[in-house]
Design an enzyme around this catalytic site. Structure first.
Site, PDB file in Angstrom:
ATOM      1  N   TRP A 121       0.841  -1.201   0.000  1.00 32.91           N
ATOM      2  CA  TRP A 121       0.000   0.000   0.000  1.00 32.91           C
ATOM      3  C   TRP A 121       0.879   1.255   0.000  1.00 32.91           C
ATOM      4  CZ3 TRP A 121      -0.213   4.138   3.348  1.00 32.91           C
ATOM      5  CH2 TRP A 121      -1.294   4.988   3.219  1.00 32.91           C
ATOM      6  N   HIS A 122       2.031   1.142   0.693  1.00 36.39           N
ATOM      7  CA  HIS A 122       2.888   2.325   0.827  1.00 36.39           C
ATOM      8  C   HIS A 122       3.526   2.755  -0.481  1.00 36.39           C
ATOM      9  CE1 HIS A 122       2.438   1.638   5.108  1.00 36.39           C
ATOM     10  NE2 HIS A 122       2.817   2.892   5.256  1.00 36.39           N
ATOM     11  N   GLY A 123       3.672   1.839  -1.401  1.00 34.47           N
ATOM     12  CA  GLY A 123       4.260   2.276  -2.661  1.00 34.47           C
ATOM     13  C   GLY A 123       4.632   1.119  -3.553  1.00 34.47           C
TER      14      GLY A 123
END
Lengths: 468, 308
Positions: free
Chosen positions: A321-323
């Site tokens: 989700w963070h990247g």
């Protein structure tokens, strides 16, 4: 528009005055005003992205209505809405990453022709998750769907928390759009103070630490030992000050508009276990994954092996989700692995409210160190860089500072900033709330203003979490 | 409710008053502070109008073993440490406008200058210092323009200047005469100093994304100088052997290619590349990349070959 921009300092007082003194007579009008200013705020980056947020909002809003109307097909409708939202997210955020990765793995050669030339919309992961939580909550009967489209669109795009959270739940924020809001002066002063503290953390702490961190991590192979250690430690506090600073500004500004957002950080570096760390760090995201991924997978009410799998997979997704980078996947797996290990070793997990004792100090240090390593992985630009970092982190033959253009005076200032953040957290966690005395508040506000003016970086550096 | 409202308004007003008092207080304290760029421009304004040769560049040109702003009747050195091509261009415009008898302009350009900018290397305060004289800056955002009007920000918010003033000690960076060259970092051994400088110039401060922009600026400089019928001599200053050893080879090559591309596209420019010139030895330098008086003599001999 960024919180740390001149435009925002002009925008905020104008919308504040209009909100409370022109549009305060009618709730619908006030909500419409919130929607318009939120779209102006977001459209400042790129007005074309407004279509995307409007489409995402519409899908979830309409799904909510359909779920209520066709209860027998609720699962299908909810599933469709989740799919549409996740496909949009995947196209904008992950498509190029996966194409590139597959091309690398299967030695496809030049994959440029397959890549999409799309920009990553600011805050897409945040508002997509916020919109998704609504339709899931309607499906679960946790909330009644709203027929008021303006109200719902304002909920998804509410400008203080639109681009970097806290990721609000419909059950908390949506009802606040349905009630008349009154100007409360205590809330106003409290909100302004919280926003000022957040602004201080961003422009004084995070942006100053970023200078050292960027020098080292952007050219990591030329450093070893102490510079790597300092850079990782500084990043640990940079990301904390940056992200919790944004959350404080968001919560503070929401308060002056009469809204109460959820707490997003609670002194995470004073955790005594990894589980406790995740109950203190980015609380809105952790709880989102708990409620909408971990529990639907079965949570801990399954066999032990399945429980471990649930934990691991939840954190793996959270990492992604963070990247779109393998370092984030690895970072998520790292925490998934640590949490599984904590369960296997039956390590006691503390609640946030549990009191501290002196014998917990070794735990604090171990957790701090594990989180420190995790941030090293998170900040590395690639897996190769991460590998280099961990193989050279403890090579202590280098000089203490060892970084060009950073003077000893600057380095000491950075260390003081780190210690300052840590001490403030300790004071908040361990002491009686003497800081509510008026005179201390005045001194504190004066100190923050003076520090921002003298030490703040005003170059409009983006908040780190904007990219997620 | 009413009491709270009044209290809030009083607190808010007090905060604003405090902020204004603080800002104006700082401005008052810094109103007479002189920056390096103030000195640079005052040297352009005040130097003799009979100047025939002007030197522009960064510390490698300005220092030439001694302090910047050293003038003779016919030579003006308008160099300042850390200057990038954008700001060198501003200085050149001013020099061309004011020195009507100018025949030669010597521009010092290191390879790494092609990938360097004050703004991307956390030196925006220097960018702001120019604004007062040039009405333009690299970062023309509203916030930066406001800060450029404030003396406190033009002085890099350097509180030590205030301390020096109160303790009556002078600030080395604004001395103008009888000053020996100050090494960039004192107290470092030779090798580590070399490594640090080389990394700083060719890795940390170098950004290859800036190459196209700097090529454009350099082309404009060449055009501007040619239009004024002034002979331009571009000099790549020499470095010590230990500097090459630690320099980022790839970045150096990219930058060299970029510089050559621009310079050789213009016919009326004399180009002297002393970067790896074998006639320079370690004892020609005061530190890894700044020539001492012996080194400066050699540079001058090289330049004079291109002058009638």
């Amino acid at each position: 528009m960024q919180f740390n921009s001149i435009e925002f300092f002009i925008f905020l007082p104008i919308v504040f005055l209009l909100y409370w003194f022109v549009f305060n007579r009618n709730l619908k009008l006030q909500n419409l005003f919130v929607l318009i200013i939120s779209y102006i705020f977001y459209g400042w980056w790129n007005w074309k992205l407004l279509f995307l947020i409007a489409f995402t909002s519409f899908c979830s809003w309409y799904s909510g209505l359909l779920i209520e109307k066709f209860r027998d097909k609720a699962k299908l409708i909810n599933g469709l809405n989740i799919s549409v939202n996740l496909i949009i997210l995947a196209i904008f955020k992950y498509y190029n990453f996966f194409v590139q990765s597959f091309a690398d793995i299967f030695r496809y050669g030049n994959s440029d022709g397959l890549l999409l030339n799309v920009m990553l919309p600011v805050g897409i992961s945040f508002y997509t998750f916020q919109a998704l939580s609504y339709s899931i909550d309607v499906y679960r009967n946790n909330i009644q769907p709203t027929k008021d489209i303006v109200q719902f669109f304002a909920f998804v795009s509410f400008f203080p928390q639109l681009v970097a959270g806290p990721i609000e739940r419909a059950t908390n924020l949506l009802p606040q759009f349905q009630k008349t809001r009154n100007l409360n002066y205590e809330q106003l002063t409290g909100g302004l103070r919280q926003a000022l503290w957040g602004f201080f953390k961003k422009v004084v702490i995070a942006d100053n630490l970023a200078v050292y961190v960027n020098i080292v991590f952007n050219d990591i192979h030329t450093y070893s030992g102490f510079p790597l250690m300092w850079a990782t430690l500084f990043f640990m506090f940079q990301i904390y000050a940056d992200f919790s600073g944004y959350s404080d500004i968001a919560i503070g500004i929401a308060r002056i508009f009469g809204f109460k957002l959820m707490e997003n950080f609670r002194r995470p570096y004073l955790s005594r276990s990894i589980k406790e760390f995740w109950n203190r760090w980015h609380i809105s995201l952790s709880s989102w994954f708990r409620d909408y991924v971990y529990i639907p997978l079965g949570g801990n009410r399954v066999s032990m092996s399945r429980h471990f799998y649930n934990l691991f997979i939840t954190f793996l997704i959270s990492g992604l989700w963070h990247g779109a980078n393998w370092t984030f996947v690895l970072w998520g797996s790292y925490y998934g692995g640590l949490l599984v290990l904590e369960r296997i070793l039956h390590i006691k997990s503390y609640r946030i409210t549990d009191k501290y004792s002196i014998c917990q100090v070794p735990r604090l240090i171990i957790v701090f160190f594990l989180v420190f390593l995790g941030w090293g992985l998170f900040r590395s630009n690639s897996i190769t860089d991460a590998y280099y970092l961990f193989t050279h982190l403890f090579d202590i033959n280098s000089g203490i500072i060892g970084v060009p253009i950073i003077s000893t005076k600057t380095f000491i200032t950075l260390l003081i900033l780190v210690v300052f953040v840590f001490i403030v957290d300790c004071i908040k966690e361990f002491t009686v709330k003497c800081y509510h005395k008026k005179i201390l508040i005045y001194v504190w506000v004066a100190f923050l203003i003076a520090s921002i003016y003298i030490l703040g970086k005003f170059e409009e550096q983006s908040f780190i979490y904007f990219q997620f | 409710m009413k009491t709270r409202k009044v209290l809030f308004l009083l607190e808010f007003l007090a905060t604003i008053v405090f902020l204004f008092l603080f800002v104006f207080g700082m401005e008052y304290l810094y109103k007479n502070e002189i920056t390096r760029i103030d000195l640079l421009y005052s040297s352009i304004y005040n130097s003799d109008n009979n100047i025939e040769l002007a030197i522009v560049g960064n510390s490698h040109a300005g220092a030439m073993g001694c302090t910047p702003f050293v003038q003779t009747d016919k030579i003006g050195n308008y160099s300042v440490g850390g200057q990038d091509l954008f700001h060198a261009s501003l200085v050149i415009s001013e020099v061309l406008a004011r020195k009507k008898k100018l025949k030669y302009l010597v521009l010092f350009v290191d390879y790494d200058l092609m990938g360097y900018s004050l703004v991307t290397t956390n030196q925006r305060y220097t960018d702001r210092e120019y604004y007062k004289y040039s009405d333009t800056m690299q970062d023309m955002s509203l916030g930066n323009r406001i800060m450029a009007q404030l003396n406190f920000f033009r002085n890099n918010r350097d509180l030590s200047r205030l301390k020096n003033r109160f303790t009556n000690s002078e600030i080395p960076s604004v001395k103008t005469e009888n000053l020996n060259f100050i090494p960039i970092v004192e107290g470092r051994d030779d090798n580590s100093l070399c490594e640090m400088r080389a990394k700083e110039m060719t890795s940390v401060k170098f950004n290859k994304k800036l190459l196209p922009e700097n090529e454009k600026i350099l082309s404009e400089i060449l055009e501007k100088v040619a239009k004024n019928n002034v002979k331009l001599i571009v000099v790549v200053p020499p470095k010590r052997e230990c500097f090459y050893r630690y320099a980022n080879k790839l970045n150096t090559q990219i930058a060299k290619k970029s510089l050559y591309k621009v310079v050789y596209s213009c016919e009326n420019v004399s180009f002297i590349d002393l970067y790896e010139d074998m006639s320079f030895a370690d004892d020609d330098f005061i530190d890894p990349d700044h020539a001492n008086s012996k080194g400066v003599d050699k540079i001058v001999i090289n330049i004079s070959k291109y002058m009638q």
